[in-house]
Write an enzyme that holds these catalytic residues in place. Structure first.
Site, mmCIF file in Angstrom:
data_model
loop_
_atom_site.group_PDB
_atom_site.id
_atom_site.type_symbol
_atom_site.label_atom_id
_atom_site.label_comp_id
_atom_site.label_asym_id
_atom_site.label_seq_id
_atom_site.Cartn_x
_atom_site.Cartn_y
_atom_site.Cartn_z
ATOM 1 N N ASP A 69 0.829 -1.628 0.093
ATOM 2 C CA ASP A 69 -0.078 0.226 -0.155
ATOM 3 C C ASP A 69 1.080 1.644 -0.105
ATOM 4 O O ASP A 69 1.761 1.033 0.591
ATOM 5 C CB ASP A 69 -1.183 -0.228 1.492
ATOM 6 C CG ASP A 69 -0.006 0.587 2.454
ATOM 7 O OD1 ASP A 69 0.496 -0.676 2.797
ATOM 8 O OD2 ASP A 69 -0.916 0.534 3.384
ATOM 9 N N GLU A 134 -0.061 -1.097 5.599
ATOM 10 C CA GLU A 134 1.251 0.020 6.917
ATOM 11 C C GLU A 134 0.558 0.869 6.823
ATOM 12 O O GLU A 134 1.018 1.555 8.382
ATOM 13 C CB GLU A 134 2.523 -0.683 6.094
ATOM 14 C CG GLU A 134 3.724 0.040 6.674
ATOM 15 C CD GLU A 134 3.906 1.216 6.763
ATOM 16 O OE1 GLU A 134 4.803 1.462 8.084
ATOM 17 O OE2 GLU A 134 3.751 2.265 6.331
#
Length: 376
Positions: A69, A134
């Site tokens: 991500d 994250e």
């Protein structure tokens, strides 16, 4: 795109995987790992896709950890090149995630492909822990995967997290630990009233001020050889109705501690609440532990990383615990040795995020040397 590492980085950056979306990045990585003999396990928790891949069973386990991500690009018109159309310009690869951390993922994978080809019978297991959570709330990503692994007693011995640790040049800084992060949301209650009649009200702003001053001036610790002193910072304050003639009925304050191994979250909570109680405040306080401090001060992984950087970059690296938090905080408490090693972080989360293209090839070499020195 001349190298395999750059080609893969290009493919990953092309996918707009804004937290918690993965956009097929893990499938792409998983297909290449499966071709190397890795067993793949997709762990989906709520809105987050995670990949746990392992080659071998029952031996000591070396693991690469990372995230697919990325943070939102902001206004795409502010970018020199479209953020999800990776472009090489003047020797730099531009695109959201180039440095944080799709470049690292590409380097990890190509290093592993080369290592498995060169050492097919190595006496160790290799793992990949990849998440798409994250940059977001970090609830359903690495934290949940580690909880699952712990429940079945599947232990990681050594882990390299591909966060962009370098400052000026690739390999100059590696993170061998991180400070803990503890956030407090404090509401101090008063009595709302007219500013002309303060005796009929109780101003929570005035009540909080001396206590807040004490918290700011408190020496929480003096740090140690590996960590700087613990810091307290107020991040948000909100009070009032917007009218200039109304005493507010409450004040909401958010603060954060970045703390060393000299303290624990519980000790900080006790000291904060003692200060608030000393001032006889009427308050509510909610805590959120974002992660405890961790430190890998020595051991086989530190030695392997230091040796690999010396070999590939030609200089000695510096071990550091500075900066924010990372997913290493979820891995280290299991007993694993954890190091963060990745490209230069100068442009992460910025418009025109980029990384020196040649650095990704060199990073792949560094990762390869780490595995070679640690596992062979």
């Amino acid at each position: 795109m001349s190298s395999e590492t750059l080609k893969l980085a290009h493919e990953l950056i092309s996918r707009p995987s804004i937290t918690p979306e993965d956009e097929g990045c893990q499938q792409l990585i998983g297909e290449r790992l499966a071709a190397l003999g890795f067993e793949l396990e997709s762990m989906i928790f709520e809105d987050t896709t995670n990949l746990w891949a392992r080659r071998g069973q029952g031996r000591k386990l070396f693991c690469f950890a990372g995230h697919t991500d990325v943070v939102p690009p902001g206004d795409v018109n502010d970018w020199q090149f479209p953020p999800f159309q990776p472009t090489i310009h003047n020797g730099y690869l531009y695109g959201r995630g180039a440095a944080d951390m799709k470049g690292s993922l590409a380097a990890m994978l190509t290093a592993t492909e080369r290592f498995v080809k060169d050492y097919p019978e190595v006496d160790a297991d290799i793992g990949f822990l990849i998440t798409s959570d994250e940059e977001g709330p970090f609830i359903n990503g690495t934290k949940r995967v580690i909880e699952t692994l712990e429940q079945r007693n599947e232990k990681i011995d050594w882990c390299i997290v591909g966060e962009p640790s370098s400052t000026e040049t690739l390999g100059d800084i590696v993170k061998n630990g991180r400070r803990g992060s503890l956030t407090g949301d404090l509401t101090v209650l008063g009595i709302q009233g007219h500013v002309a009649y303060p005796h009929l009200a109780q101003n929570p702003v005035h009540d909080l001020a001396p206590a807040l001053s004490d918290l700011i001036q408190e020496e929480w610790d003096t740090g140690n050889d590996s960590f700087p002193p613990t810091t307290f910072q107020v991040s948000n304050i909100q009070a009032g109705t917007g009218a200039g003639n109304v005493i507010p009925g409450r004040i909401e304050t958010q603060f954060n501690f970045r703390f060393s191994t000299e303290l624990t979250a519980d000790k900080i909570k006790q000291r904060v609440e003692a200060i608030l109680n000393k001032h006889s405040l009427k308050y509510k306080l909610q805590w959120k532990l974002n992660g405890p401090p961790f430190l890998t001060d020595s051991g086989a992984l530190v030695e392997a990383v230091q040796s690999a950087i010396e070999h590939e970059c030609g200089f000695s690296t510096t071990l550091s615990t500075a900066g924010g938090t990372s997913d290493g905080r979820f891995i280290a408490p299991t007993g694993a040795q954890v190091i963060e090693l990745g490209p230069v972080n100068a442009t992460i989360h910025k418009v025109n995020e980029c990384v020196k293209a040649s650095d990704l090839d060199k990073l792949s070499e560094v990762y390869y040397r780490c595995m070679e020195k640690l596992l062979c």
